[in-house]
Design an enzyme around this catalytic site. Structure first.
Site, PDB file in Angstrom:
ATOM      1  N   HIS A  18       0.784  -1.135  -0.028  1.00  0.00           N
ATOM      2  CA  HIS A  18       0.099   0.059   0.049  1.00  0.00           C
ATOM      3  C   HIS A  18       1.051   1.347  -0.012  1.00  0.00           C
ATOM      4  CE1 HIS A  18      -2.774  -2.645   2.323  1.00  0.00           C
ATOM      5  NE2 HIS A  18      -3.538  -2.622   1.214  1.00  0.00           N
ATOM      6  N   LYS A  42     -18.245  -5.716   9.057  1.00  0.00           N
ATOM      7  CA  LYS A  42     -16.955  -6.596   8.891  1.00  0.00           C
ATOM      8  C   LYS A  42     -16.153  -6.380  10.202  1.00  0.00           C
ATOM      9  CE  LYS A  42     -13.573  -6.251   5.190  1.00  0.00           C
ATOM     10  NZ  LYS A  42     -13.092  -5.874   4.058  1.00  0.00           N
ATOM     11  N   ARG A  91      -1.622  -6.036  -8.510  1.00  0.00           N
ATOM     12  CA  ARG A  91      -0.703  -7.251  -8.129  1.00  0.00           C
ATOM     13  C   ARG A  91      -0.545  -8.146  -9.143  1.00  0.00           C
ATOM     14  NH1 ARG A  91      -3.071  -7.623  -2.224  1.00  0.00           N
ATOM     15  NH2 ARG A  91      -4.859  -7.167  -3.497  1.00  0.00           N
ATOM     16  N   SER A 129      -2.572  -7.903   2.851  1.00  0.00           N
ATOM     17  CA  SER A 129      -3.237  -7.910   4.161  1.00  0.00           C
ATOM     18  C   SER A 129      -3.637  -8.962   4.724  1.00  0.00           C
ATOM     19  CB  SER A 129      -4.160  -6.623   4.236  1.00  0.00           C
ATOM     20  OG  SER A 129      -3.453  -5.398   3.875  1.00  0.00           O
TER      21      SER A 129
HETATM   22  P1  ADP Z   1      -8.997  -3.816   1.346  1.00  0.00           P
HETATM   23  O1  ADP Z   1      -8.004  -2.811   2.280  1.00  0.00           O
HETATM   24  O2  ADP Z   1      -9.925  -3.272   0.838  1.00  0.00           O
HETATM   25  O3  ADP Z   1      -8.830  -5.383   1.912  1.00  0.00           O
HETATM   26  P2  ADP Z   1      -6.618  -4.530  -0.238  1.00  0.00           P
HETATM   27  O4  ADP Z   1      -5.801  -4.328   1.058  1.00  0.00           O
HETATM   28  O5  ADP Z   1      -6.530  -5.927  -0.929  1.00  0.00           O
HETATM   29  O6  ADP Z   1      -8.165  -4.000   0.083  1.00  0.00           O
HETATM   30  O7  ADP Z   1      -6.074  -3.516  -1.358  1.00  0.00           O
HETATM   31  C1  ADP Z   1      -6.490  -2.072  -1.403  1.00  0.00           C
HETATM   32  C2  ADP Z   1      -5.609  -1.592  -2.545  1.00  0.00           C
HETATM   33  O8  ADP Z   1      -4.167  -1.650  -2.239  1.00  0.00           O
HETATM   34  C3  ADP Z   1      -5.764  -2.330  -3.838  1.00  0.00           C
HETATM   35  O9  ADP Z   1      -5.975  -1.780  -5.036  1.00  0.00           O
HETATM   36  C4  ADP Z   1      -4.887  -3.362  -3.932  1.00  0.00           C
HETATM   37  O10 ADP Z   1      -4.729  -3.668  -5.286  1.00  0.00           O
HETATM   38  C5  ADP Z   1      -3.911  -2.599  -3.369  1.00  0.00           C
HETATM   39  N1  ADP Z   1      -2.611  -3.228  -2.890  1.00  0.00           N
HETATM   40  C6  ADP Z   1      -2.660  -4.187  -1.770  1.00  0.00           C
HETATM   41  N2  ADP Z   1      -1.322  -4.606  -1.755  1.00  0.00           N
HETATM   42  C7  ADP Z   1      -0.641  -4.461  -2.609  1.00  0.00           C
HETATM   43  C8  ADP Z   1       0.643  -4.569  -3.176  1.00  0.00           C
HETATM   44  N3  ADP Z   1       1.359  -5.403  -2.497  1.00  0.00           N
HETATM   45  N4  ADP Z   1       0.983  -3.963  -4.120  1.00  0.00           N
HETATM   46  C9  ADP Z   1       0.319  -3.254  -4.901  1.00  0.00           C
HETATM   47  N5  ADP Z   1      -0.996  -2.900  -4.387  1.00  0.00           N
HETATM   48  C10 ADP Z   1      -1.509  -3.442  -3.474  1.00  0.00           C
END
Ligand code: ADP
Length: 152
Positions: A18, A42, A91, A129
């Site tokens: 992130h 959630k 990703r 995450s």
């Molecule tokens: P949430 O917080 O809703 O569970 P995520 O953590 O999966 O969602 O992702 C929030 C955003 O961050 C999404 O666009 C996801 O693709 C991006 N993201 C999460 N991890 C990575 C990573 N390792 N590299 C690039 N983008 C990421």
């Protein structure tokens, strides 16, 4: 007019993946708002206060990055702060399938809000995450996948 991008997610917790997307986004937009979506149905591992604090700590010293929380539709939150862009990370092909659908839907139900997808840095593509939460719940060390200085 200021070009504002919203980076929405639950950030439970914020990861180096992130962090990378937000920092790169901050070079492209006047302001990036890391927006923590609040979904009352959630179950989160970290409280909203903790998740907000981790994000604040990560970007302290970056004047064009701020954190906010919102409930409801992301596009409505964007509208409320004058943001015309949503920032997301890609990703892999699963992310692409999901993100392209949501991006088109968000554009359709808003006044043309554009989603900007940044491809993940290859060394961070496995950082997720959901997986980190599992490791943490099982007493594993996830500190190397979190932005520097975050103490769980
Ligand atoms: P949430 O917080 O809703 O569970 P995520 O953590 O999966 O969602 O992702 C929030 C955003 O961050 C999404 O666009 C996801 O693709 C991006 N993201 C999460 N991890 C990575 C990573 N390792 N590299 C690039 N983008 C990421």
């Amino acid at each position: 007019m200021k070009r504002i991008a919203v980076f929405p997610g639950s950030f439970d917790p914020i990861t180096t993946g992130h962090e990378d997307i937000v920092l790169r986004g901050a070079g492209l937009f006047d302001e990036v708002v890391v927006a923590i979506g609040v979904n009352t149905t959630k179950n989160y591992l970290f409280s909203l206060e903790q998740r907000m604090a981790f994000v604040e700590q990560t970007f302290a010293g970056h004047s064009n990055i701020r954190v906010a929380q919102y409930e409801g539709l992301t596009v409505e939150f964007c509208k409320s702060i004058g943001a015309k862009y949503i920032l997301r990370g890609l990703r892999n092909s699963n992310d692409f399938e999901y993100e392209s659908t949501i991006a088109n839907m968000n554009k359709s139900i808003s006044d043309g809000i554009e989603t900007i997808l940044l491809v993940t840095a290859p060394e961070l593509s496995h950082v997720q995450s959901t997986v980190l939460r599992e490791i943490y719940k099982n007493n594993g060390d996830i500190s190397s996948f979190l932005p520097k200085g975050i103490q769980l």
